[in-house]
Design a protein around this motif. Structure first.
Motif, PDB file in Angstrom:
ATOM      1  N   ASP A  47     -14.395  -4.583  -8.702  1.00  0.00           N
ATOM      2  CA  ASP A  47     -13.140  -5.504  -8.195  1.00  0.00           C
ATOM      3  C   ASP A  47     -12.026  -6.015  -9.124  1.00  0.00           C
ATOM      4  O   ASP A  47     -11.023  -6.175  -9.408  1.00  0.00           O
ATOM      5  CB  ASP A  47     -14.132  -7.126  -8.330  1.00  0.00           C
ATOM      6  CG  ASP A  47     -13.928  -7.653  -6.570  1.00  0.00           C
ATOM      7  OD1 ASP A  47     -12.640  -7.182  -5.991  1.00  0.00           O
ATOM      8  OD2 ASP A  47     -14.554  -8.438  -6.613  1.00  0.00           O
ATOM      9  N   ASN A  48     -12.436  -5.758 -10.588  1.00  0.00           N
ATOM     10  CA  ASN A  48     -11.867  -6.034 -11.766  1.00  0.00           C
ATOM     11  C   ASN A  48     -11.237  -4.699 -11.631  1.00  0.00           C
ATOM     12  O   ASN A  48      -9.776  -5.406 -11.956  1.00  0.00           O
ATOM     13  CB  ASN A  48     -12.741  -5.881 -13.156  1.00  0.00           C
ATOM     14  CG  ASN A  48     -12.362  -6.811 -14.261  1.00  0.00           C
ATOM     15  OD1 ASN A  48     -10.696  -7.354 -13.740  1.00  0.00           O
ATOM     16  ND2 ASN A  48     -12.422  -6.457 -15.591  1.00  0.00           N
ATOM     17  N   PHE A  49     -11.841  -3.509 -11.825  1.00  0.00           N
ATOM     18  CA  PHE A  49     -10.829  -2.697 -11.729  1.00  0.00           C
ATOM     19  C   PHE A  49      -8.944  -2.496 -10.382  1.00  0.00           C
ATOM     20  O   PHE A  49      -7.807  -2.078 -10.982  1.00  0.00           O
ATOM     21  CB  PHE A  49     -11.041  -1.149 -11.156  1.00  0.00           C
ATOM     22  CG  PHE A  49     -10.552  -0.204 -11.043  1.00  0.00           C
ATOM     23  CD1 PHE A  49      -9.932   0.603 -12.587  1.00  0.00           C
ATOM     24  CD2 PHE A  49      -9.832   0.691 -10.532  1.00  0.00           C
ATOM     25  CE1 PHE A  49      -9.583   1.830 -12.275  1.00  0.00           C
ATOM     26  CE2 PHE A  49      -9.069   2.116  -9.852  1.00  0.00           C
ATOM     27  CZ  PHE A  49      -8.841   2.597 -11.298  1.00  0.00           C
ATOM     28  N   VAL A  50      -9.675  -2.990  -9.543  1.00  0.00           N
ATOM     29  CA  VAL A  50      -8.349  -3.007  -8.028  1.00  0.00           C
ATOM     30  C   VAL A  50      -7.487  -4.272  -8.687  1.00  0.00           C
ATOM     31  O   VAL A  50      -6.914  -4.160  -7.794  1.00  0.00           O
ATOM     32  CB  VAL A  50      -9.845  -2.731  -6.801  1.00  0.00           C
ATOM     33  CG1 VAL A  50      -8.592  -3.431  -5.774  1.00  0.00           C
ATOM     34  CG2 VAL A  50      -9.832  -1.791  -6.412  1.00  0.00           C
ATOM     35  N   SER A  51      -8.471  -5.412  -9.098  1.00  0.00           N
ATOM     36  CA  SER A  51      -7.423  -6.118  -9.434  1.00  0.00           C
ATOM     37  C   SER A  51      -6.759  -6.067 -10.938  1.00  0.00           C
ATOM     38  O   SER A  51      -4.723  -5.896 -10.562  1.00  0.00           O
ATOM     39  CB  SER A  51      -7.733  -7.631  -9.944  1.00  0.00           C
ATOM     40  OG  SER A  51      -8.584  -7.361 -10.735  1.00  0.00           O
ATOM     41  N   LEU A  52      -7.143  -4.944 -11.088  1.00  0.00           N
ATOM     42  CA  LEU A  52      -5.898  -4.617 -12.420  1.00  0.00           C
ATOM     43  C   LEU A  52      -4.831  -3.727 -11.823  1.00  0.00           C
ATOM     44  O   LEU A  52      -4.004  -3.505 -12.479  1.00  0.00           O
ATOM     45  CB  LEU A  52      -7.142  -4.161 -13.296  1.00  0.00           C
ATOM     46  CG  LEU A  52      -6.995  -5.058 -14.790  1.00  0.00           C
ATOM     47  CD1 LEU A  52      -8.312  -4.175 -15.390  1.00  0.00           C
ATOM     48  CD2 LEU A  52      -6.202  -5.677 -15.516  1.00  0.00           C
ATOM     49  N   HIS A  53      -5.437  -3.086 -11.006  1.00  0.00           N
ATOM     50  CA  HIS A  53      -4.463  -1.500 -10.573  1.00  0.00           C
ATOM     51  C   HIS A  53      -4.575  -1.701  -9.203  1.00  0.00           C
ATOM     52  O   HIS A  53      -4.715  -1.016  -8.515  1.00  0.00           O
ATOM     53  CB  HIS A  53      -5.487  -0.893 -10.905  1.00  0.00           C
ATOM     54  CG  HIS A  53      -5.441   0.028 -12.272  1.00  0.00           C
ATOM     55  ND1 HIS A  53      -4.688   0.152 -12.540  1.00  0.00           N
ATOM     56  CD2 HIS A  53      -6.936  -0.147 -12.897  1.00  0.00           C
ATOM     57  CE1 HIS A  53      -5.338   1.090 -14.158  1.00  0.00           C
ATOM     58  NE2 HIS A  53      -6.248  -0.045 -14.124  1.00  0.00           N
ATOM     59  N   GLY A  54      -3.816  -3.194  -8.712  1.00  0.00           N
ATOM     60  CA  GLY A  54      -3.662  -3.239  -7.392  1.00  0.00           C
ATOM     61  C   GLY A  54      -2.013  -3.868  -7.073  1.00  0.00           C
ATOM     62  O   GLY A  54      -1.294  -4.157  -6.096  1.00  0.00           O
ATOM     63  N   HIS A  55      -0.998  -3.004  -7.989  1.00  0.00           N
ATOM     64  CA  HIS A  55       0.162  -3.137  -8.320  1.00  0.00           C
ATOM     65  C   HIS A  55       0.883  -1.850  -8.447  1.00  0.00           C
ATOM     66  O   HIS A  55       0.218  -1.041  -9.219  1.00  0.00           O
ATOM     67  CB  HIS A  55       1.195  -3.972  -8.642  1.00  0.00           C
ATOM     68  CG  HIS A  55       0.609  -5.605  -8.176  1.00  0.00           C
ATOM     69  ND1 HIS A  55       1.045  -6.322  -7.798  1.00  0.00           N
ATOM     70  CD2 HIS A  55      -0.314  -6.610  -9.629  1.00  0.00           C
ATOM     71  CE1 HIS A  55       0.474  -7.048  -8.013  1.00  0.00           C
ATOM     72  NE2 HIS A  55      -0.129  -7.773  -8.499  1.00  0.00           N
TER      73      HIS A  55
END
Ligand code: PLP
Length: 511
Positions: free
Chosen positions: A35-43
């Motif tokens: 989750d953390n990874f995807v929110s950091l790399h969601g742009h």
């Protein structure tokens, strides 16, 4: 790239070897990290990470947060199946070749010819003839898409019989014409399909003889058919061959066929997984006008791969052909003026071997080469190999069901089905906690949800909840090619059956 490919192959190899021993579902820590990874790399970044760092992130962050055992032997949620060895290998090739299977170009690629072979072989397994009878056929993204095609084609057919030879909903819209769908505890995707093709969810009528039953109240069916004929309403009868909660097969199909013939109704059979149930009775699939099934369920090929067959290839073409004016545009033998009489039907059947461009008979234009894994798997296993999988799965489900019948803690809800006398259930075990269960799962309160949670928290198996006769229940659907294989003569390691029973006992504190 060479090294990265090797790395991926290594991961796949390891997963293949450990399919039975790893946790079925991810840990909550793994989900949180992903989750953390995807929110950091969601742009979208100005500069990409590069392939190597991306693969590392996929393997380290994303993969641990996937349902690692969804393709394994103790994932019993929904009816998901797994991936046979041949299908897995073929699927890797599909991504590499990236064929777009939309136009039949037999001198340029074998893909469309092979897709039709795969469809015909799957039909062989289902004991229907798609070479000369169910000549309208295509691979879809799944049973839902196949149900959309079934209702779209049925809608054209009943439009012709009720409104006359020039009427076409695909050409002119409904224009006041009403179509109803009569079903018996039909799958929710039927409502979805009715919504998409413009029939409307509210025009789907459940005629089950009792709640959750796949059997029709025949008297009500006949009276609605008669009324509809009087009112010039088109009728599509949807038969669920394999009710989702219990796996039960619809009764009285020949009688329903006779009624449909009398009242000009279309019969669509939704046999997503039921088409392959080893059964002493015939499934009567041949009596349908159109059939839905799934390859990504019990045939154990990767998502997404559904099957669709109809006896009216002309009307399938009429329903979905991507052109503003279908008249005169299709292949000569499909032109719309003459498609509607018996002679043309005959001609079509003779031409059953001819291959149509998939975009003329399916929803999509551009399409994945999903036929290759299906073809490879059918080629590798043959009828015997597949029938062994179906039988092993049913054997496994029956073993669990028999254990439950004997347990004071559980109640088997779909026992004693009208199948072979010594079989309790099909491939699905539907159950709940007994009132006097030792785990304290009071079904009158939130007991069913807590039981479900406790079973799945084990991470050694995964089941899903459902409603049965108005109450909560749990569904254990067996459809993976590994499940039950070798169960009869297993020695040494704990079998999947033993694991399942251990978890069922542990949550009741009776291990
Ligand atoms: C699973 C299922 C569907 C939906 O299939 P998808 O492949 O998920 O689209 C439809 N009908 C029945 C009876 C099913 O079991």
């Amino acid at each position: 790239m060479d090294q990265l490919l090797q790395q991926v192959l290594q991961v796949i190899t390891q997963r293949h070897a450990e399919a039975s021993s790893t946790g079925v579902t991810p840990s909550s820590e793994a989900i949180a990290a992903a989750d953390n990874f995807v929110s950091l790399h969601g742009h979208l970044d100005q500069h990409g990470l590069g392939t190597s760092a991306t693969l590392a992130a996929l393997l380290e962050k994303v993969a641990p947060a996937l349902i690692g055992g969804q393709a394994g032997p103790r994932y019993f949620g929904f009816v998901t199946g797994g991936v046979t060895d041949a299908a897995l290998l073929a699927d890797l090739l599909v991504s590499s070749f990236d064929q777009n299977v939309q136009v039949h170009l037999p001198h340029v690629s074998i893909a469309t010819t092979l897709e039709v072979a795969a469809l015909d072989m799957a039909a062989d397994l289902m004991h229907i003839d798609s070479r000369t009878i169910f000549t309208g056929k295509t691979l879809t993204t799944g049973a839902t898409a196949s149900n959309v095609l079934g209702l779209a084609t049925g809608r054209e057919a009943v439009g012709l019989s009720v409104m006359g030879p020039d009427f076409s909903v695909a050409d002119y819209g409904f224009a006041g014409f009403k179509v109803i769908v009569l079903h018996a505890s039909g799958h929710a995707s039927i409502a979805k399909a009715a919504a998409i093709v413009g029939i409307g969810r509210k025009n789907c009528v459940d005629l089950a003889d009792e709640p959750n039953s796949p059997h029709f109240d025949i008297a009500r069916l006949e009276s609605l058919l008669r009324k509809s004929k009087d009112e010039k309403t088109g009728v599509i009868i949807v038969i669920s061959s394999g009710e989702v909660n219990s796996g039960a097969q619809t009764r009285n199909v020949p009688e329903i066929r006779a009624l449909a013939d009398t009242y000009d109704a279309w019969i669509h059979m939704d046999a997503a997984f039921g088409a392959f149930a080893p059964s002493t009775e015939s499934h009567n699939l041949h009596l349908a006008d159109s059939i839905t099934s799934d390859a990504h369920k019990w045939l154990n090929v990767p998502y997404d791969c559904g099957l669709f067959y109809t006896k009216r290839r002309d009307l399938l073409f009429q329903s979905v052909a991507p052109m503003f004016d279908v008249k005169g545009q299709g292949p000569a033998y499909l032109q719309s003026n003459s498609t509607r009489d018996g002679e043309q039907q005959q001609q079509l059947q003779q031409l059953g071997q001819d291959i149509m461009s998939p975009l003329m008979v399916g929803i999509e234009n551009s399409r994945r080469f999903r036929a290759l894994p299906l073809y490879a798997s059918l080629l590798a296993l043959g009828r015997d190999g597949y029938e062994q999988i179906f039988e092993a799965n049913v054997f496994f489900a029956n073993k669990v069901a028999a254990w439950m019948e004997a347990s004071p803690d559980y109640i088997l809800l779909n026992g004693n089905m009208e199948r072979g006398s010594d079989e309790l259930v099909s491939s699905i075990v539907l159950f709940c906690a007994s009132d006097s269960n030792s785990g304290g799962f009071n079904t009158k309160t939130d007991g069913n949800e807590r039981l479900l949670q406790s079973l799945n928290d084990s991470r050694e198996m995964y089941v899903t909840g459902t409603k049965w006769a108005g109450k909560g229940a749990i569904r254990l659907a067996v459809s993976n090619w590994r499940t039950g294989a070798g169960e009869k003569d297993a020695e040494g390691e704990e079998t999947d059956f033993a694991t399942v029973i251990r978890v069922l006992q542990r949550v009741m504190n009776t291990e």
